[in-house]
Motif scaffolding. Structure first.
Motif, PDB file in Angstrom:
ATOM      1  N   THR A  30      -1.463   9.917  10.797  1.00  0.00           N
ATOM      2  CA  THR A  30      -2.768   9.806  10.148  1.00  0.00           C
ATOM      3  C   THR A  30      -3.061   8.350   9.828  1.00  0.00           C
ATOM      4  O   THR A  30      -2.186   7.630   9.349  1.00  0.00           O
ATOM      5  CB  THR A  30      -2.755  10.581   8.809  1.00  0.00           C
ATOM      6  OG1 THR A  30      -2.176  11.862   9.023  1.00  0.00           O
ATOM      7  CG2 THR A  30      -4.150  10.751   8.242  1.00  0.00           C
ATOM      8  N   ILE A  31      -4.273   7.945  10.096  1.00  0.00           N
ATOM      9  CA  ILE A  31      -4.703   6.600   9.701  1.00  0.00           C
ATOM     10  C   ILE A  31      -5.649   6.795   8.517  1.00  0.00           C
ATOM     11  O   ILE A  31      -6.723   7.379   8.665  1.00  0.00           O
ATOM     12  CB  ILE A  31      -5.428   5.877  10.861  1.00  0.00           C
ATOM     13  CG1 ILE A  31      -4.512   5.827  12.098  1.00  0.00           C
ATOM     14  CG2 ILE A  31      -5.868   4.473  10.440  1.00  0.00           C
ATOM     15  CD1 ILE A  31      -5.211   5.363  13.368  1.00  0.00           C
ATOM     16  N   MET A  32      -5.220   6.336   7.352  1.00  0.00           N
ATOM     17  CA  MET A  32      -6.044   6.505   6.147  1.00  0.00           C
ATOM     18  C   MET A  32      -6.754   5.185   5.857  1.00  0.00           C
ATOM     19  O   MET A  32      -6.136   4.216   5.429  1.00  0.00           O
ATOM     20  CB  MET A  32      -5.149   6.931   4.980  1.00  0.00           C
ATOM     21  CG  MET A  32      -5.861   7.090   3.680  1.00  0.00           C
ATOM     22  SD  MET A  32      -6.289   8.782   3.262  1.00  0.00           S
ATOM     23  CE  MET A  32      -4.742   9.420   2.661  1.00  0.00           C
ATOM     24  N   LEU A  33      -8.047   5.166   6.134  1.00  0.00           N
ATOM     25  CA  LEU A  33      -8.825   3.947   5.880  1.00  0.00           C
ATOM     26  C   LEU A  33      -9.348   3.947   4.448  1.00  0.00           C
ATOM     27  O   LEU A  33      -9.474   2.901   3.818  1.00  0.00           O
ATOM     28  CB  LEU A  33      -9.995   3.867   6.865  1.00  0.00           C
ATOM     29  CG  LEU A  33      -9.596   3.874   8.350  1.00  0.00           C
ATOM     30  CD1 LEU A  33     -10.782   4.180   9.227  1.00  0.00           C
ATOM     31  CD2 LEU A  33      -8.981   2.544   8.716  1.00  0.00           C
ATOM     32  N   LYS A  34      -9.649   5.151   3.968  1.00  0.00           N
ATOM     33  CA  LYS A  34     -10.184   5.278   2.609  1.00  0.00           C
ATOM     34  C   LYS A  34      -9.599   6.536   2.009  1.00  0.00           C
ATOM     35  O   LYS A  34      -9.669   7.603   2.633  1.00  0.00           O
ATOM     36  CB  LYS A  34     -11.702   5.498   2.679  1.00  0.00           C
ATOM     37  CG  LYS A  34     -12.521   4.275   2.506  1.00  0.00           C
ATOM     38  CD  LYS A  34     -13.968   4.706   2.381  1.00  0.00           C
ATOM     39  CE  LYS A  34     -14.881   3.549   2.727  1.00  0.00           C
ATOM     40  NZ  LYS A  34     -16.237   3.980   2.937  1.00  0.00           N
ATOM     41  N   ASN A  35      -9.064   6.418   0.801  1.00  0.00           N
ATOM     42  CA  ASN A  35      -8.566   7.614   0.116  1.00  0.00           C
ATOM     43  C   ASN A  35      -9.674   8.109  -0.815  1.00  0.00           C
ATOM     44  O   ASN A  35     -10.054   7.404  -1.743  1.00  0.00           O
ATOM     45  CB  ASN A  35      -7.309   7.248  -0.672  1.00  0.00           C
ATOM     46  CG  ASN A  35      -6.725   8.446  -1.395  1.00  0.00           C
ATOM     47  OD1 ASN A  35      -7.439   9.394  -1.732  1.00  0.00           O
ATOM     48  ND2 ASN A  35      -5.433   8.402  -1.628  1.00  0.00           N
ATOM     49  N   PRO A  36     -10.197   9.309  -0.581  1.00  0.00           N
ATOM     50  CA  PRO A  36     -11.339   9.767  -1.402  1.00  0.00           C
ATOM     51  C   PRO A  36     -11.023   9.828  -2.891  1.00  0.00           C
ATOM     52  O   PRO A  36     -11.926   9.711  -3.716  1.00  0.00           O
ATOM     53  CB  PRO A  36     -11.657  11.149  -0.847  1.00  0.00           C
ATOM     54  CG  PRO A  36     -10.447  11.569  -0.096  1.00  0.00           C
ATOM     55  CD  PRO A  36      -9.775  10.324   0.388  1.00  0.00           C
ATOM     56  N   PHE A  37      -9.754   9.998  -3.243  1.00  0.00           N
ATOM     57  CA  PHE A  37      -9.402  10.029  -4.664  1.00  0.00           C
ATOM     58  C   PHE A  37      -9.411   8.631  -5.279  1.00  0.00           C
ATOM     59  O   PHE A  37      -9.441   8.482  -6.485  1.00  0.00           O
ATOM     60  CB  PHE A  37      -8.028  10.675  -4.875  1.00  0.00           C
ATOM     61  CG  PHE A  37      -8.099  12.172  -4.794  1.00  0.00           C
ATOM     62  CD1 PHE A  37      -8.690  12.910  -5.804  1.00  0.00           C
ATOM     63  CD2 PHE A  37      -7.591  12.847  -3.693  1.00  0.00           C
ATOM     64  CE1 PHE A  37      -8.777  14.294  -5.734  1.00  0.00           C
ATOM     65  CE2 PHE A  37      -7.667  14.224  -3.608  1.00  0.00           C
ATOM     66  CZ  PHE A  37      -8.264  14.952  -4.632  1.00  0.00           C
ATOM     67  N   LYS A  38      -9.373   7.617  -4.424  1.00  0.00           N
ATOM     68  CA  LYS A  38      -9.364   6.248  -4.951  1.00  0.00           C
ATOM     69  C   LYS A  38     -10.714   5.573  -4.806  1.00  0.00           C
ATOM     70  O   LYS A  38     -10.917   4.489  -5.319  1.00  0.00           O
ATOM     71  CB  LYS A  38      -8.282   5.437  -4.239  1.00  0.00           C
ATOM     72  CG  LYS A  38      -6.908   6.003  -4.533  1.00  0.00           C
ATOM     73  CD  LYS A  38      -5.796   5.115  -4.087  1.00  0.00           C
ATOM     74  CE  LYS A  38      -4.461   5.708  -4.551  1.00  0.00           C
ATOM     75  NZ  LYS A  38      -3.346   5.231  -3.758  1.00  0.00           N
ATOM     76  N   THR A  39     -11.622   6.204  -4.055  1.00  0.00           N
ATOM     77  CA  THR A  39     -12.910   5.555  -3.826  1.00  0.00           C
ATOM     78  C   THR A  39     -14.070   6.400  -4.359  1.00  0.00           C
ATOM     79  O   THR A  39     -15.219   6.169  -4.013  1.00  0.00           O
ATOM     80  CB  THR A  39     -13.155   5.309  -2.327  1.00  0.00           C
ATOM     81  OG1 THR A  39     -13.017   6.560  -1.663  1.00  0.00           O
ATOM     82  CG2 THR A  39     -12.187   4.318  -1.742  1.00  0.00           C
ATOM     83  N   SER A  40     -13.751   7.378  -5.209  1.00  0.00           N
ATOM     84  CA  SER A  40     -14.813   8.259  -5.700  1.00  0.00           C
ATOM     85  C   SER A  40     -15.814   7.511  -6.567  1.00  0.00           C
ATOM     86  O   SER A  40     -15.482   6.477  -7.141  1.00  0.00           O
ATOM     87  CB  SER A  40     -14.207   9.376  -6.523  1.00  0.00           C
ATOM     88  OG  SER A  40     -13.433  10.170  -5.686  1.00  0.00           O
ATOM     89  N   ARG A  41     -17.033   8.086  -6.636  1.00  0.00           N
ATOM     90  CA  ARG A  41     -18.058   7.500  -7.489  1.00  0.00           C
ATOM     91  C   ARG A  41     -17.597   7.454  -8.934  1.00  0.00           C
ATOM     92  O   ARG A  41     -16.904   8.352  -9.397  1.00  0.00           O
ATOM     93  CB  ARG A  41     -19.316   8.375  -7.453  1.00  0.00           C
ATOM     94  CG  ARG A  41     -20.233   8.093  -6.334  1.00  0.00           C
ATOM     95  CD  ARG A  41     -21.539   8.802  -6.582  1.00  0.00           C
ATOM     96  NE  ARG A  41     -21.377  10.215  -6.859  1.00  0.00           N
ATOM     97  CZ  ARG A  41     -21.336  11.149  -5.932  1.00  0.00           C
ATOM     98  NH1 ARG A  41     -21.438  10.809  -4.675  1.00  0.00           N
ATOM     99  NH2 ARG A  41     -21.216  12.407  -6.245  1.00  0.00           N
ATOM    100  N   LYS A  42     -18.003   6.424  -9.634  1.00  0.00           N
ATOM    101  CA  LYS A  42     -17.684   6.366 -11.073  1.00  0.00           C
ATOM    102  C   LYS A  42     -18.800   7.105 -11.793  1.00  0.00           C
ATOM    103  O   LYS A  42     -19.971   6.941 -11.461  1.00  0.00           O
ATOM    104  CB  LYS A  42     -17.684   4.906 -11.539  1.00  0.00           C
ATOM    105  CG  LYS A  42     -16.518   4.115 -10.998  1.00  0.00           C
ATOM    106  CD  LYS A  42     -15.403   4.016 -12.026  1.00  0.00           C
ATOM    107  CE  LYS A  42     -14.192   3.264 -11.528  1.00  0.00           C
ATOM    108  NZ  LYS A  42     -13.639   3.604 -10.247  1.00  0.00           N
ATOM    109  N   ARG A  43     -18.423   7.935 -12.772  1.00  0.00           N
ATOM    110  CA  ARG A  43     -19.471   8.607 -13.549  1.00  0.00           C
ATOM    111  C   ARG A  43     -19.928   7.771 -14.716  1.00  0.00           C
ATOM    112  O   ARG A  43     -19.178   7.017 -15.255  1.00  0.00           O
ATOM    113  CB  ARG A  43     -18.946   9.938 -14.059  1.00  0.00           C
ATOM    114  CG  ARG A  43     -19.229  11.054 -13.101  1.00  0.00           C
ATOM    115  CD  ARG A  43     -19.046  12.365 -13.800  1.00  0.00           C
ATOM    116  NE  ARG A  43     -17.632  12.558 -14.141  1.00  0.00           N
ATOM    117  CZ  ARG A  43     -16.735  13.088 -13.321  1.00  0.00           C
ATOM    118  NH1 ARG A  43     -17.112  13.496 -12.157  1.00  0.00           N
ATOM    119  NH2 ARG A  43     -15.491  13.238 -13.672  1.00  0.00           N
TER     120      ARG A  43
END
Ligand code: IMP
Length: 435
Positions: free
Chosen positions: A422-435
């Motif tokens: 797997t090539i992980m370019l972006k981890n969704p848990f680390k790039t999520s929107r800030k509330r």
């Protein structure tokens, strides 16, 4: 804290199991919010293959909590056998790591019988369902006559409703479908076993989710099926009976829409469909066979061979819009290796006119012919690639063109069945929107 939704953007079978398994590492809790055991999520963990139909994939990770939300339809017999099978393979499944919504509806034996009888009667016009009773169970839910998990805990109420429901279902089965009626005594006996086994797992799931959110822990919402099998937005009537779109997380798990931080759309590098219904980019030639053979495209629930075809970005653009996708996880890219040329559908031709949407009228959709762009193929083995720069130019070109066409960044690229591939370019848990 992030709440991430992972869902299919095509007609299901996008390779969700692997990506969900990969991202589970970053979450404390994994939640199923729609569908039932029509799903089959395949995971390879430590060289061992697991296929899960109902239990969230997080169950294979020690310490993760798995929740089955109210929007899921639960076949109690299937859930029990799935728990037993996991336990037999050494996986710990207890009320500490698995909880079942008291509000989820039960798939009863008459739902399976009706699903099968209806499909048989339809003959050539069948939907091609998985035969797991999904449609009839959601029908009863909407008709407000369904039995819910909580009813297992109130025997008197359960048996009274069973009697009423069975009277009607047996009448339809016998008189209309000329099928065998079901035996109430057997269902009564079986249901006592379901209650004994499942009672400790029953919980208020929306409250559990709320507590998890308050503790600032990450939650992964695991979609089943795919956007174009959605009851409202898919290729109706060749759809499932639930809503696999992102908005369904709110209804099916009780998480308010403002609490969803990121939506990841799974895109298989080509398209497949199992069951009937229009499929403009379907390939009946040796390329279709290449995709089926190399991609092992056989249903993990029913074993049916999947119909295979080129990637369709009309379908994907619609999914991007319906789900407000933040990123794409591109799967099974390695399966395209060895093909001379690779086609991507960018539009349809309908009665001589170029269109970029899926017509709601199925007859019109059936007349749509794909408009293709052709890209160079590649022969290099990409299954060991660790970075984008390690991929051949033709592969990079394919990914860039996909991104341009659907206007969603590719954050994860899967080049093989193993986690490491797997090539992980972006981890969704680390790039999520800030509330
Ligand atoms: P049902 O969900 O069993 O009612 O089936 C309705 C349609 O959805 C059929 O075309 C099935 O093949 C398809 N379907 C249901 N679940 C899945 C899935 O998990 N992957 C792919 N197709 C599915």
């Amino acid at each position: 804290m992030s709440n991430v939704v992972i869902l299919g953007t095509q007609w299901g079978d996008e390779g969700k199991g692997k990506i969900i398994d990969l991202l589970t590492e970053y979450a404390s809790t994994v939640v199923r919010f729609q569908g039932g055991n029509n799903a089959g999520h395949t995971l390879v963990v430590g060289g061992e293959k697991f296929i899960l139909h109902l239990i969230p994939s997080g169950i294979l990770h020690p310490g993760k909590k798995c929740l089955i939300g109210n929007g899921v339809v639960v076949d109690p017999a299937v859930l029990i056998s799935e728990i037993k099978r996991l336990r037999a393979r050494g996986v710990k499944v207890t009320p500490k790591n698995l909880a079942l919504s008291e509000r989820a509806h039960l798939i009863m034996p008459y739902h399976n019988a009706l699903d099968l009888a209806r499909e048989a009667r339809k003959g050539k016009k069948k939907i091609g369902t998985t035969g797991r009773g999904i449609g009839p169970c959601y029908e009863d839910k909407a008709a407000r006559v369904g039995l819910r998990v909580v009813d297992l805990l109130n025997r008197k109420h359960f048996l009274a409703n069973l009697r009423t429901n069975l009277e009607e279902k047996n009448f339809i089965l016998e008189k209309f479908y000329k099928a065998e009626p079901l035996n109430r005594a057997k269902i009564t006996r079986d249901s006592a076993k379901w209650t004994r086994f499942l009672a400790p797992f029953v919980a208020n799931i929306t409250e559990r989710i709320d507590q998890t959110v308050r503790k600032n822990e990450n939650i992964l919402f695991e979609g089943a099926q795919g956007t174009h099998l959605d009851l409202d937005h898919g290729t109706y009537p060749f759809v499932t009976s639930s809503n696999p779109v992102a908005g369904s997380v709110s209804a099916g798990a009780g998480l308010g829409p403002k609490r969803i931080d990121s939506v990841v759309g799974l895109v298989k590098a080509y398209t497949t469909r199992v069951g009937d219904g229009p499929f403009p980019t379907e390939l009946m030639d040796k390329i279709g066979k290449h995709l089926r053979d190399h991609g092992q495209e056989y249903g993990s629930t029913t074993g049916r061979p999947r119909r295979c075809g080129w990637l369709d970005t009309v379908v994907l653009r619609e999914s991007a819009r319906l789900n407000s996708l933040d990123m794409v996880a591109l799967t099974k890219l390695d399966i395209l290796t060895g093909l001379d040329k690779i086609k991507i559908c960018v539009a349809y031709k309908l009665d001589g006119k170029k269109i970029k949407y899926i017509p709601a009228d199925l007859n019109a959709f059936e007349r749509c012919e794909p408009v293709y762009e052709t890209l160079p193929g590649w022969t290099e083995d990409i299954s060991g690639a660790k970075k984008m720069s390690g991929l051949p130019r033709a592969v990079q070109k394919y990914i860039h063109r996909l991104t341009d066409l659907i206007e969603v960044p590719v954050g994860i690229v899967s080049v093989g069945a193993d986690r490491e591939q797997t090539i992980m370019l972006k981890n969704p848990f680390k790039t999520s929107r800030k509330r």
